[in-house]
Design an enzyme around this catalytic site. Sequence first.
Site, PDB file in Angstrom:
ATOM      1  N   HIS A   1       0.900  -1.250   0.071  1.00  0.00           N
ATOM      2  CA  HIS A   1       0.159  -0.043  -0.311  1.00  0.00           C
ATOM      3  C   HIS A   1       1.034   1.035  -0.020  1.00  0.00           C
ATOM      4  O   HIS A   1       0.425   2.439  -0.059  1.00  0.00           O
ATOM      5  CB  HIS A   1      -1.048   0.037   0.985  1.00  0.00           C
ATOM      6  CG  HIS A   1      -1.898  -0.815   1.386  1.00  0.00           C
ATOM      7  ND1 HIS A   1      -2.895  -1.316   0.106  1.00  0.00           N
ATOM      8  CD2 HIS A   1      -2.323  -1.925   2.110  1.00  0.00           C
ATOM      9  CE1 HIS A   1      -3.771  -2.076   0.381  1.00  0.00           C
ATOM     10  NE2 HIS A   1      -3.452  -2.506   1.565  1.00  0.00           N
TER      11      HIS A   1
ATOM     12  N   LYS B   1     -19.142  -6.283   0.767  1.00  0.00           N
ATOM     13  CA  LYS B   1     -19.944  -6.153  -0.086  1.00  0.00           C
ATOM     14  C   LYS B   1     -19.620  -6.365  -1.475  1.00  0.00           C
ATOM     15  O   LYS B   1     -20.337  -6.875  -2.352  1.00  0.00           O
ATOM     16  CB  LYS B   1     -20.786  -4.776  -0.159  1.00  0.00           C
ATOM     17  CG  LYS B   1     -22.110  -4.511   0.943  1.00  0.00           C
ATOM     18  CD  LYS B   1     -22.960  -3.668   0.623  1.00  0.00           C
ATOM     19  CE  LYS B   1     -23.938  -3.752   1.454  1.00  0.00           C
ATOM     20  NZ  LYS B   1     -25.109  -2.693   1.026  1.00  0.00           N
TER      21      LYS B   1
ATOM     22  N   ARG C   1      -9.691   3.208  -7.009  1.00  0.00           N
ATOM     23  CA  ARG C   1     -11.093   3.142  -6.984  1.00  0.00           C
ATOM     24  C   ARG C   1     -11.689   4.162  -6.567  1.00  0.00           C
ATOM     25  O   ARG C   1     -11.077   5.324  -5.886  1.00  0.00           O
ATOM     26  CB  ARG C   1     -11.456   2.117  -5.581  1.00  0.00           C
ATOM     27  CG  ARG C   1     -12.650   1.614  -5.326  1.00  0.00           C
ATOM     28  CD  ARG C   1     -12.977   0.507  -4.235  1.00  0.00           C
ATOM     29  NE  ARG C   1     -14.120   0.120  -4.355  1.00  0.00           N
ATOM     30  CZ  ARG C   1     -14.633  -0.657  -3.132  1.00  0.00           C
ATOM     31  NH1 ARG C   1     -13.818  -1.300  -2.056  1.00  0.00           N
ATOM     32  NH2 ARG C   1     -15.810  -1.352  -3.218  1.00  0.00           N
TER      33      ARG C   1
HETATM   34  S1  PPS Z   1      -6.993  -4.062   2.004  1.00  0.00           S
HETATM   35  O1  PPS Z   1      -7.323  -4.623   3.270  1.00  0.00           O
HETATM   36  O2  PPS Z   1      -6.750  -2.553   1.747  1.00  0.00           O
HETATM   37  O3  PPS Z   1      -5.691  -4.958   1.328  1.00  0.00           O
HETATM   38  O4  PPS Z   1      -8.498  -4.292   1.109  1.00  0.00           O
HETATM   39  P1  PPS Z   1      -8.555  -4.598  -0.640  1.00  0.00           P
HETATM   40  O5  PPS Z   1      -8.295  -5.745  -0.708  1.00  0.00           O
HETATM   41  O6  PPS Z   1      -7.722  -3.438  -1.059  1.00  0.00           O
HETATM   42  O7  PPS Z   1     -10.055  -4.145  -0.619  1.00  0.00           O
HETATM   43  C1  PPS Z   1     -11.104  -4.701  -0.172  1.00  0.00           C
HETATM   44  C2  PPS Z   1     -12.321  -4.376  -0.798  1.00  0.00           C
HETATM   45  O8  PPS Z   1     -12.645  -5.199  -2.194  1.00  0.00           O
HETATM   46  C3  PPS Z   1     -13.626  -6.092  -1.990  1.00  0.00           C
HETATM   47  N1  PPS Z   1     -13.396  -7.186  -2.751  1.00  0.00           N
HETATM   48  C4  PPS Z   1     -13.947  -7.537  -3.767  1.00  0.00           C
HETATM   49  N2  PPS Z   1     -14.818  -7.003  -4.544  1.00  0.00           N
HETATM   50  C5  PPS Z   1     -15.204  -7.506  -5.784  1.00  0.00           C
HETATM   51  N3  PPS Z   1     -15.076  -8.597  -5.925  1.00  0.00           N
HETATM   52  C6  PPS Z   1     -14.115  -9.414  -5.530  1.00  0.00           C
HETATM   53  N4  PPS Z   1     -13.949 -10.793  -5.894  1.00  0.00           N
HETATM   54  C7  PPS Z   1     -13.261  -8.823  -4.077  1.00  0.00           C
HETATM   55  N5  PPS Z   1     -12.562  -9.484  -2.915  1.00  0.00           N
HETATM   56  C8  PPS Z   1     -12.507  -8.313  -2.232  1.00  0.00           C
HETATM   57  C9  PPS Z   1     -14.025  -6.139  -0.569  1.00  0.00           C
HETATM   58  O9  PPS Z   1     -15.021  -6.590  -0.305  1.00  0.00           O
HETATM   59  C10 PPS Z   1     -13.521  -4.887   0.002  1.00  0.00           C
HETATM   60  O10 PPS Z   1     -14.567  -3.855  -0.468  1.00  0.00           O
HETATM   61  P2  PPS Z   1     -15.984  -3.442   0.180  1.00  0.00           P
HETATM   62  O11 PPS Z   1     -16.479  -2.374  -0.450  1.00  0.00           O
HETATM   63  O12 PPS Z   1     -15.667  -3.076   1.484  1.00  0.00           O
HETATM   64  O13 PPS Z   1     -16.930  -4.771   0.180  1.00  0.00           O
END
Ligand code: PPS
Length: 354
Positions: A159, A317, A180
């Site tokens: 990050h 979500k 994003r």
């Molecule tokens: S972190 O902790 O900063 O590394 O988190 P990161 O992985 O960057 O982001 C987490 C968000 O990505 C969503 N997520 C997904 N979205 C769509 N499809 C898939 N397969 C997927 N996997 C993880 C995750 O749910 C977090 O977003 P939100 O909006 O909170 O659901």
Amino acid sequence: MKLQSGHEVVPLEGSEKEKQLKDFPGYAGGLIRLMPGRWLLTPMFQTVADRIYNFQHKKSDVVVMTWPKCGTTWTQEIVWTMMNSPDLDHPDSRLPILTRSPFIENDTFAPALKPGEVPPSDDPFYVAFKKVCPNKDPADGMHLQLTKHFPDPRLIKTHLPFSLMSPSLLDTCKVIYVARNPKDIIVSFHHHSRLMKLHNYVGSFADFVQYFLDDDLIYGPYWLHLKEAWERRNHKNLHFIFYEDLKANPLGEIKKLDAFLNTELTDAQLDGIVKYTSFKEMRARNNAPIFNYEQEGVTVEVLNDEVVKKDGGFFRKGESGDWKNKFTPEMDAKVNQWVQKNLNNLGLEFKYGI
Ligand code: PPS
């Protein structure tokens, strides 16, 4: 203290420190800012900063770089599968993602160890560490050493912004940058900061929005992080992805990744990876970057249980535009103003709007 990246370390003091501690009791060890940039990190970062800056990247490395909550884990799972398990049959595919794709600065969030001290034997990171570098001392930066000694090709998560990584990063290896919509980042990061005990956010959502706008969340300014990457977008080794595009057209984006990574996957493999890395399937597998784990028969609680029950775990979500369910018109106006000031100047367009 001055880092080799040229940044001055300034510990948070006085009322600013008190405010952070009150709202984020997880930051009991304090926070530091790196100037210029106002990058906000934990004091532990100082123990790994110069080694990350001087890290010997290899041509075969692939780095997934994002600000928090932009879709890092999703991208890591896609890319790891493309590189290692295109037929979805790799025996390690169920292991937690950060033990397959190390998080280079994760020592900044891990408990400090004394020389010779070892983490609990069931800690999944320690299990991976012992396998990859059995003769090294985990107190000397377990995650950084795991990254260093990981078998090639390494898929590395960070990050951190470009300015805190090796200056020759892009000339040496491939980097995938994921961006994003900031409004969805705020909602997702707010959840994450309540979910994880290491942040333990107890303030209001409105205050969290303000923290983001003031660049006062851990890691610091999103817009500057994005700017450093956007300025490099034409470099042949940088591939830019927007979470919203990946969501709208995963196959199209994964095909672009296939071309960027030269993985030459078949249509059937690409289709399989789209399904395998869908939100539904990743949530069902739940091999998240963070998890409670067993230690000598006792569960180590990394997550706040009430938050998991009420609002979900790491896989919350997985949608674009969920901010509309959370933002008041006042918050929306404030963030729009911030976008106008910071993002519009970058010449960068979020094509689905903000
Ligand atoms: S972190 O902790 O900063 O590394 O988190 P990161 O992985 O960057 O982001 C987490 C968000 O990505 C969503 N997520 C997904 N979205 C769509 N499809 C898939 N397969 C997927 N996997 C993880 C995750 O749910 C977090 O977003 P939100 O909006 O909170 O659901």
